[in-house]
Design an enzyme around this catalytic site. Structure first.
Site, PDB file in Angstrom:
ATOM      1  N   PRO A 265       0.829  -1.209   0.000  1.00 32.36           N
ATOM      2  CA  PRO A 265       0.000   0.000   0.000  1.00 32.36           C
ATOM      3  C   PRO A 265       0.862   1.256   0.000  1.00 32.36           C
ATOM      4  CG  PRO A 265      -0.800  -1.591   1.609  1.00 32.36           C
ATOM      5  CD  PRO A 265       0.521  -2.097   1.122  1.00 32.36           C
ATOM      6  N   GLU A 266       0.463   2.218  -0.818  1.00 26.92           N
ATOM      7  CA  GLU A 266       1.173   3.487  -0.880  1.00 26.92           C
ATOM      8  C   GLU A 266       0.336   4.552  -0.172  1.00 26.92           C
ATOM      9  OE1 GLU A 266       2.654   4.197  -4.891  1.00 26.92           O
ATOM     10  OE2 GLU A 266       2.661   2.046  -5.292  1.00 26.92           O
TER      11      GLU A 266
END
Length: 276
Positions: free
Chosen positions: A2-3
């Site tokens: 996840p960014e």
């Protein structure tokens, strides 16, 4: 992994779900997730009895704020939080359980077991690893084109590698670096020292705009990402290059290419992103 947009979405949903809940018990089935303190029992005894007061984000990290302490959590590749009832069944990939006094439970699920949790007294977490070496938040007033330019001057590495390392600007990973570079018309292998001032200004704008757009759409649901309420993001429907190697460029209709930059698969348009 996840960014920023995905972690920001998790942060917002967790704020709705856990703030005001008091911890009555903690169960840790995979002790290696707890990095600080190195004694899991000390971690449990410290947080039991405390109430969640808020949730913040720093780069790709979550800050779960208690009355006296803060849990700095990194989801890594597959980490997820879910609020359930105590009675709900769980599988062997559920590793940490925070039981609340209202009969609900916050559970941390991680197929690969790469996620981490660090516990700090409130106020010192930004001065300690893993947060201490992080760069600017992309939505902050401190992140300016001049900051980006100064950071680029200090290195002769490729622009994609620099944007991924989190020391100038935080929150960018493979997806959003590829997207921002495409929108700015910059080849991912360009050496940072070759970038002109106007190119850096354009890249700065596209980093901010791309991340804001992704946050508004709940992030990108690629592989197994969902938020803390089990909902998927929709930004993947807006991707220009990431995951589209061999397909038609949405700008010039040419074929998108894929290379490896800094050990990461990288998709770009050879016509729109010339390596000058």
């Amino acid at each position: 992994m996840p960014e920023l947009p995905e972690v920001e979405t998790v942060k917002r949903t967790l704020e709705e779900l856990i703030v005001g809940k008091r911890i009555t018990n903690v169960l840790v089935k995979w002790p290696k997730i707890i990095k600080k303190p190195d004694d899991v029992e000390a971690f449990k005894m410290k947080v039991i009895g405390q109430t969640f007061k808020g949730v913040r984000r720093r780069g790709k990290f979550l800050k779960l704020i208690l009355e006296d302490d803060v849990i700095v959590s990194h989801l890594r590749m597959e980490g997820k939080y879910k609020l359930t009832s105590i009675e709900e069944e769980f599988d062997h990939h559920t590793h940490v359980f925070f039981t609340f006094d209202d009969g609900t439970e916050l559970r941390y699920h991680d197929v690969r077991k790469f996620g981490t949790m660090h516990l700090f007294p409130i106020g010192i977490e930004e001065n300690e690893l893993p947060l201490a070496q992080l760069g600017y938040e992309p939505f902050s007033d401190q992140f300016t084109p001049e900051v980006l330019q100064q950071g680029f001057k200090k290195t002769s590495r490729k622009v994609k590698t620099v944007l991924l390392d989190q020391t100038i600007v935080v929150g960018l990973g493979n997806i959003y670096v590829d997207e921002a570079l495409f929108k700015a018309g910059i080849h991912p292998e360009r050496v940072t020292s070759t970038l002109k001032e106007n190119e850096i200004e354009e890249l700065h704008a596209e980093i901010v705009n791309t991340l804001k757009d992704a946050v508004n759409k709940g992030g990108s649901t690629i592989r197994s990402y969902v938020n803390s309420q089990g909902k998927v993001g929709t930004y993947q429907d807006s991707l220009y290059v990431y995951g589209r190697a061999g397909q038609e460029c949405k700008r010039c209709n040419g074929e998108l290419s894929k290379i490896v930059v800094g050990g990461r698969g990288t998709t770009f348009c050879p016509a729109c992103q010339i390596n000058e």
